[in-house]
Design a protein around this motif. Structure first.
Motif, PDB file in Angstrom:
ATOM      1  N   THR A 127       0.872  -1.166   0.000  1.00 17.65           N
ATOM      2  CA  THR A 127       0.000   0.000   0.000  1.00 17.65           C
ATOM      3  C   THR A 127       0.911   1.217   0.000  1.00 17.65           C
ATOM      4  OG1 THR A 127      -1.619  -1.226   1.289  1.00 17.65           O
ATOM      5  CG2 THR A 127      -1.907   1.140   1.181  1.00 17.65           C
ATOM      6  N   ALA A 128       0.916   1.930  -1.124  1.00 25.12           N
ATOM      7  CA  ALA A 128       1.818   3.063  -1.268  1.00 25.12           C
ATOM      8  C   ALA A 128       1.086   4.212  -1.940  1.00 25.12           C
ATOM      9  CB  ALA A 128       3.039   2.669  -2.089  1.00 25.12           C
ATOM     10  N   CYS A 129       1.562   5.416  -1.687  1.00 25.38           N
ATOM     11  CA  CYS A 129       1.011   6.617  -2.301  1.00 25.38           C
ATOM     12  C   CYS A 129       1.451   6.676  -3.762  1.00 25.38           C
ATOM     13  CB  CYS A 129       1.492   7.847  -1.554  1.00 25.38           C
ATOM     14  SG  CYS A 129       0.956   9.404  -2.305  1.00 25.38           S
ATOM     15  N   THR A 130       0.500   6.933  -4.666  1.00 28.64           N
ATOM     16  CA  THR A 130       0.849   7.018  -6.082  1.00 28.64           C
ATOM     17  C   THR A 130       1.609   8.293  -6.417  1.00 28.64           C
ATOM     18  OG1 THR A 130      -1.276   8.027  -6.640  1.00 28.64           O
ATOM     19  CG2 THR A 130      -1.128   5.617  -6.799  1.00 28.64           C
ATOM     20  N   SER A 131       1.542   9.280  -5.531  1.00 29.52           N
ATOM     21  CA  SER A 131       2.218  10.549  -5.792  1.00 29.52           C
ATOM     22  C   SER A 131       3.670  10.550  -5.309  1.00 29.52           C
ATOM     23  CB  SER A 131       1.441  11.686  -5.128  1.00 29.52           C
ATOM     24  OG  SER A 131       2.053  12.919  -5.382  1.00 29.52           O
ATOM     25  N   CYS A 132       3.877  10.198  -4.034  1.00 27.80           N
ATOM     26  CA  CYS A 132       5.231  10.289  -3.475  1.00 27.80           C
ATOM     27  C   CYS A 132       5.904   8.934  -3.279  1.00 27.80           C
ATOM     28  CB  CYS A 132       5.207  11.040  -2.145  1.00 27.80           C
ATOM     29  SG  CYS A 132       4.422  10.120  -0.792  1.00 27.80           S
ATOM     30  N   GLY A 133       5.141   7.842  -3.399  1.00 29.75           N
ATOM     31  CA  GLY A 133       5.721   6.518  -3.265  1.00 29.75           C
ATOM     32  C   GLY A 133       5.869   6.012  -1.842  1.00 29.75           C
ATOM     33  N   GLN A 134       5.490   6.807  -0.852  1.00 32.30           N
ATOM     34  CA  GLN A 134       5.640   6.412   0.552  1.00 32.30           C
ATOM     35  C   GLN A 134       4.761   5.202   0.859  1.00 32.30           C
ATOM     36  OE1 GLN A 134       4.823   9.513   3.441  1.00 32.30           O
ATOM     37  NE2 GLN A 134       4.422   8.032   5.051  1.00 32.30           N
ATOM     38  N   ASP A 135       5.322   4.212   1.601  1.00 33.89           N
ATOM     39  CA  ASP A 135       4.510   3.103   2.101  1.00 33.89           C
ATOM     40  C   ASP A 135       3.551   3.665   3.143  1.00 33.89           C
ATOM     41  OD1 ASP A 135       5.703   1.148   0.561  1.00 33.89           O
ATOM     42  OD2 ASP A 135       7.206   0.662   2.068  1.00 33.89           O
ATOM     43  N   LEU A 136       2.304   3.193   3.088  1.00 32.22           N
ATOM     44  CA  LEU A 136       1.265   3.766   3.934  1.00 32.22           C
ATOM     45  C   LEU A 136       0.784   2.783   4.989  1.00 32.22           C
ATOM     46  CD1 LEU A 136      -0.850   5.402   1.089  1.00 32.22           C
ATOM     47  CD2 LEU A 136       0.875   6.497   2.541  1.00 32.22           C
ATOM     48  N   GLY A 137       0.571   3.311   6.182  1.00 28.89           N
ATOM     49  CA  GLY A 137      -0.061   2.566   7.261  1.00 28.89           C
ATOM     50  C   GLY A 137      -1.469   3.097   7.461  1.00 28.89           C
TER      51      GLY A 137
END
Length: 149
Positions: A127-137
């Motif tokens: 699960t990651a942000c499509t804009s910045c690529g950060q893995d999301l919790g």
């Protein structure tokens, strides 16, 4: 199928559960996705569920476009239930549910390893942000309702 109380819920999760939220539904789709099962008898043997329940689920999958019913290649009196793009797109949900089950429900039970057929790498859902690529919790995500365009 879910009770009528879900009809009033205008939510994509509730609507998805109307199609795949019944106890056997994702197991039938799992067998189609990972074992390549297409025949009624093979689903029945794999899952051990009553034939009337399996028949109802497969008929519902055909009606909703999750599967196509086709005459068997070698036996025209037999049918095959073939996954569609709609059902194959549930792959990330099934992978995520399996990973969650292995960690939280049956950590000491049978483990399923999902491998990429092309290179034998591990297949998993990120699960990651499509804009910045950060893995999301869970604390990184908000839900906002909007009308579909």
């Amino acid at each position: 199928m879910l009770g009528r109380t879900y009809e009033a819920l205008d939510c994509p999760v509730a609507r998805a559960l109307e199609l795949v939220g019944e106890r056997w539904s994702l197991l039938i789709l799992r067998d189609g996705l990972f074992s390549g099962i297409t025949r009624f008898g093979d689903f029945q043997r794999s899952l051990g569920l009553a034939t009337n329940i399996l028949s109802a689920r497969l008929d519902g999958f055909v009606a909703s476009g999750l599967m196509e019913r086709r005459r068997g290649a070698g036996h025209p009196e037999h049918y095959e239930y073939v996954l569609t793009d709609k059902s194959r797109s549930l792959l990330p949900a099934v992978l995520a549910l399996a990973a969650w089950g292995q960690e939280w429900v049956a950590p000491d039970g049978l483990a399923l390893d999902f491998e990429h057929c092309g290179c034998d790498g591990v297949a998993h859902v990120n699960t990651a942000c499509t804009s910045c690529g950060q893995d999301l919790g869970v604390t990184d995500v908000n839900a906002h309702a909007r009308l579909k365009a």
